[in-house]
Write an enzyme that holds these catalytic residues in place. Structure first.
Site, PDB file in Angstrom:
ATOM      1  N   HIS A 138       0.710  -1.290  -0.013  1.00 18.70           N
ATOM      2  CA  HIS A 138      -0.108  -0.108  -0.072  1.00 18.70           C
ATOM      3  C   HIS A 138       0.979   1.205   0.153  1.00 18.70           C
ATOM      4  CE1 HIS A 138      -4.124   1.623   1.256  1.00 18.70           C
ATOM      5  NE2 HIS A 138      -3.376   2.670   0.980  1.00 18.70           N
ATOM      6  N   HIS A 140       2.018   4.917  -1.634  1.00 17.66           N
ATOM      7  CA  HIS A 140       1.546   5.735  -2.438  1.00 17.66           C
ATOM      8  C   HIS A 140       2.974   6.422  -3.139  1.00 17.66           C
ATOM      9  CE1 HIS A 140      -2.768   6.984  -1.129  1.00 17.66           C
ATOM     10  NE2 HIS A 140      -2.096   6.033  -0.308  1.00 17.66           N
ATOM     11  N   LYS A 221      -6.699   0.071  -8.704  1.00 15.07           N
ATOM     12  CA  LYS A 221      -7.114   0.473  -7.339  1.00 15.07           C
ATOM     13  C   LYS A 221      -8.340   1.253  -7.567  1.00 15.07           C
ATOM     14  CE  LYS A 221      -7.331   2.040  -3.135  1.00 15.07           C
ATOM     15  NZ  LYS A 221      -5.951   3.010  -2.635  1.00 15.07           N
ATOM     16  N   HIS A 223     -11.033   3.446  -5.490  1.00 10.23           N
ATOM     17  CA  HIS A 223     -10.705   4.451  -4.391  1.00 10.23           C
ATOM     18  C   HIS A 223     -11.722   5.172  -4.347  1.00 10.23           C
ATOM     19  CE1 HIS A 223      -9.107   7.389  -1.645  1.00 10.23           C
ATOM     20  NE2 HIS A 223      -8.028   6.641  -1.317  1.00 10.23           N
ATOM     21  N   HIS A 250     -10.218   0.639  -1.508  1.00  8.87           N
ATOM     22  CA  HIS A 250     -10.398   1.568  -0.581  1.00  8.87           C
ATOM     23  C   HIS A 250     -11.824   1.937  -0.724  1.00  8.87           C
ATOM     24  CE1 HIS A 250      -9.509   5.852   1.595  1.00  8.87           C
ATOM     25  NE2 HIS A 250     -10.679   5.647   1.402  1.00  8.87           N
ATOM     26  N   HIS A 276      -6.757  -1.250   4.388  1.00  9.94           N
ATOM     27  CA  HIS A 276      -7.033  -0.721   5.762  1.00  9.94           C
ATOM     28  C   HIS A 276      -8.358  -1.230   6.330  1.00  9.94           C
ATOM     29  CE1 HIS A 276      -8.436   2.313   3.173  1.00  9.94           C
ATOM     30  NE2 HIS A 276      -7.185   2.815   3.024  1.00  9.94           N
ATOM     31  N   HIS A 324      -6.816  13.710   2.284  1.00 11.72           N
ATOM     32  CA  HIS A 324      -7.786  13.603   1.215  1.00 11.72           C
ATOM     33  C   HIS A 324      -8.156  14.806   0.838  1.00 11.72           C
ATOM     34  CE1 HIS A 324      -7.951   9.212   1.380  1.00 11.72           C
ATOM     35  NE2 HIS A 324      -7.786   9.397   2.636  1.00 11.72           N
ATOM     36  N   ASP A 364       0.774   2.738   3.726  1.00 10.55           N
ATOM     37  CA  ASP A 364      -0.152   3.889   3.291  1.00 10.55           C
ATOM     38  C   ASP A 364       0.804   4.936   3.420  1.00 10.55           C
ATOM     39  OD1 ASP A 364      -2.287   5.110   2.260  1.00 10.55           O
ATOM     40  OD2 ASP A 364      -3.543   4.839   3.954  1.00 10.55           O
TER      41      ASP A 364
END
Length: 571
Positions: A138, A140, A221, A223, A250, A276, A324, A364
């Site tokens: 995971h 980024h 992914k 999300h 996600h 998660h 976010h 993450d």
């Protein structure tokens, strides 16, 4: 002529042997040696007056062409893996694990299956622990420096998405579209770790998803920041089934397009990696955690909530807001962030990891937690759960092997299986890439001593280059020759989809790294998760957020103090 010595004398010379226990760092965990491949008195050791000399433990006649002759031998090491705690010599040849067993000279020594010759180098493993390189699924890809931080923690493989410091990358593990995927595959040429990239999974047009798989994405992914609707999820899974790639999810925190049950209906019985799964990192509030009971869901944690401490809740609000792209002046944005942070589900997460209900741990990275703490936090959870829950079945005083095997699987073999790369990495087995991490037991889980990539020393603790000895201070992590010249590309793998591999993406982009296809994903179930395959019935009280396993409330107390923490980071 025989020679007798005490157990303590033997251990000081050759490391622990069968029945001995090793404390892992400053945790309460003890690994007990289950098997020792040594023939007492015939141990291979290097140095002045030691046995690895010409005509002794080093064979004077063999050449490297002999398939039993190793390029490198790690002598007398303790191997900790998901299925073993062994004492053995570990042979490496052509960058791959050749064998673990007994190294030496078969002309004068019994039971030798790894030959030391003139072409063999030695890494002394006496008193050291060797593990497989960690796998973080995971990631980024926001900052290329993450790779070096991860390496210095013992992680050698990164899977995820991103394109640098874009808002999309900071929030979602997505490298969107063929152009970005190709540029990231090219950028990986300069990274010292294995990588695989996930594309964007939101498109009702299958062609928009398929082109990303053809471009080399090893999965997609889905999300919520791009829209995690049941329809988008179902389309992504359709493509994944056709191309044998993984979908990472996600899920929909706000329950805008449906609830957890609606998401599971869209998934049907198809395998999926649930990111998660506790939910603080994102996903159906408040009951995403229930998805871990499904046999087709491969659940992982990200490390901000691991382990549950007195600081966990306070830390999370700002992390959610920044990651976010939320606005603190908008009440709805604050409510969105608050809905994800529930102390009851966070308190249950550690227990579910300890029970083997949650199967993996990831980072993450820079998008709600720390890329260099996957391994440390995994072992902190194991320590806390032993404190609160006692021994696992089969464990006893000075023998936590079952718990140790459960937890090491969470960041090695299980992530490898989940993303179709277990043929290449994830465990210490013959034929796999020699991505290995060597630890001093006192620093286990927090600061490795040496990291090998494909058999080459990639990173190591070393002293001042102008020092008279290699331990002249300052001792710190330094790049080794595995990161220079052609070794940078020659010792790491870029994982791609099978269709991209078959279409020769390596030639199309003039890639110099090893390129390997992911495979064997779509038939997976949770039963394939090593030591972490439990599927009990999970329930969440919608009012109190309390979590129940087979009708029994589970929770844990927040930690006020942890091992592998401040005492290791004074400088």
């Amino acid at each position: 002529m025989s020679f007798k010595m005490t157990q303590s004398q033997y251990t000081s010379l050759y490391g622990p042997t069968i029945g001995d226990a090793i404390r892992l760092g400053d945790t309460n965990l003890f690994a007990t040696i289950e098997k020792d491949f040594a023939n007492y008195g015939d141990e291979a050791t290097f140095g002045g007056g030691k046995s690895v000399r010409d005509g002794m433990a080093q064979n004077p006649n063999v050449t490297r062409d002999d398939r039993y002759v190793a390029d490198t031998v790690i002598t007398n090491a303790v191997i900790i893996d998901y299925d073993k705690v062994y004492k053995a010599d570990l042979g490496i040849k052509n960058g791959y694990i050749m064998k673990y067993g007994k190294a030496g000279n078969p002309d004068i020594m019994d039971d030798v299956d790894i030959i030391i010759g003139a072409s063999t180098d030695i890494i002394s493993g006496e008193g050291k622990i060797v593990t497989a390189g960690g796998i973080d699924t995971h990631v980024h890809f926001i900052n290329p420096e993450q790779a070096y931080v991860a390496l210095e923690s013992g992680v050698t493989t990164h899977i995820g998405g991103g394109t640098g410091a874009s808002e999309g990358a900071k929030a979602t593990t997505v490298a969107p579209g063929p152009w970005h995927i190709h540029r990231m595959l090219e950028a990986a040429e300069g990274l010292p770790i294995n990588v695989g990239f996930t594309g964007k999974g939101q498109a009702h047009n299958h062609t928009a998803l398929i082109e990303q798989i053809h471009a080399g994405a090893i999965g997609l992914k889905v999300h919520e920041d791009w829209g995690a609707t049941p329809s988008a999820l179902s389309h992504a899974l359709d493509v994944a089934d056709d191309y044998d790639v993984q979908i990472a999810l996600h899920a929909d925190t706000l329950n805008e397009a449906g609830f957890m049950e609606d998401t599971m209906k869209a998934i049907k019985d198809r395998v999926i990696h649930m990111y998660h799964t506790e939910g603080a990192g994102g996903g159906h509030a408040p009951d995403l955690i229930k998805s871990a009971s499904y046999p087709n869901v491969l659940p992982s944690s990200t490390n901000p909530t691991l382990p549950y401490t007195v600081n966990t809740i306070d830390e999370h609000l700002d992390m959610v807001m920044i990651t976010h792209h939320l606005n603190a002046s908008i009440p709805e944005d604050i409510a969105f962030a608050d809905s994800r942070i529930r102390k009851e589900t966070i308190a249950a997460e550690d227990v579910l990891q300890d029970m083997g209900v949650f199967s993996m741990v990831s980072s993450d990275s820079q998008a709600m937690d720390r890329v260099g703490e996957v391994i440390t936090r995994t072992w902190q959870v194991a320590h806390r759960m032993k404190e609160q829950r006692g021994y696992l079945d089969g464990d006893k005083e000075y023998n936590d092997n079952n718990r140790i095997k459960r937890y090491i699987a969470k960041y090695t073999i299980n992530p490898a299986i989940t993303h179709g790369i277990s043929e290449y990495v994830g465990s210490i087995e013959e034929g796999k890439l020699a991505d290995l991490v060597i630890w001093d037991p006192a620093f286990f889980g927090v600061k490795p001593e040496m990291i090998l990539k494909a058999g080459m020393i990639n990173t190591a603790v070393n002293g001042d280059a102008n020092g008279s000895i290699p331990t002249s201070e300052p001792l710190k992590y330094r790049k080794m020759y595995g990161q220079y010249g052609g070794n940078l590309t020659g010792t790491s793998i870029t994982f791609v989809s099978n269709i991209a591999y078959m279409n020769d993406i390596e030639r199309q982009l003039s890639l110099h790294r090893m390129v390997r296809p992911v495979k064997g994903i779509r038939q997976l179930t949770k039963k394939d998760m090593k030591n972490n395959s439990e599927t009990p019935k999970l329930d969440v009280d919608p009012q109190t957020y309390e979590v129940f396993v087979d009708g029994k409330l589970i929770t844990s107390e927040p930690a006020k103090e942890l091992p592998l923490a401040q005492r290791y980071f004074l400088f």
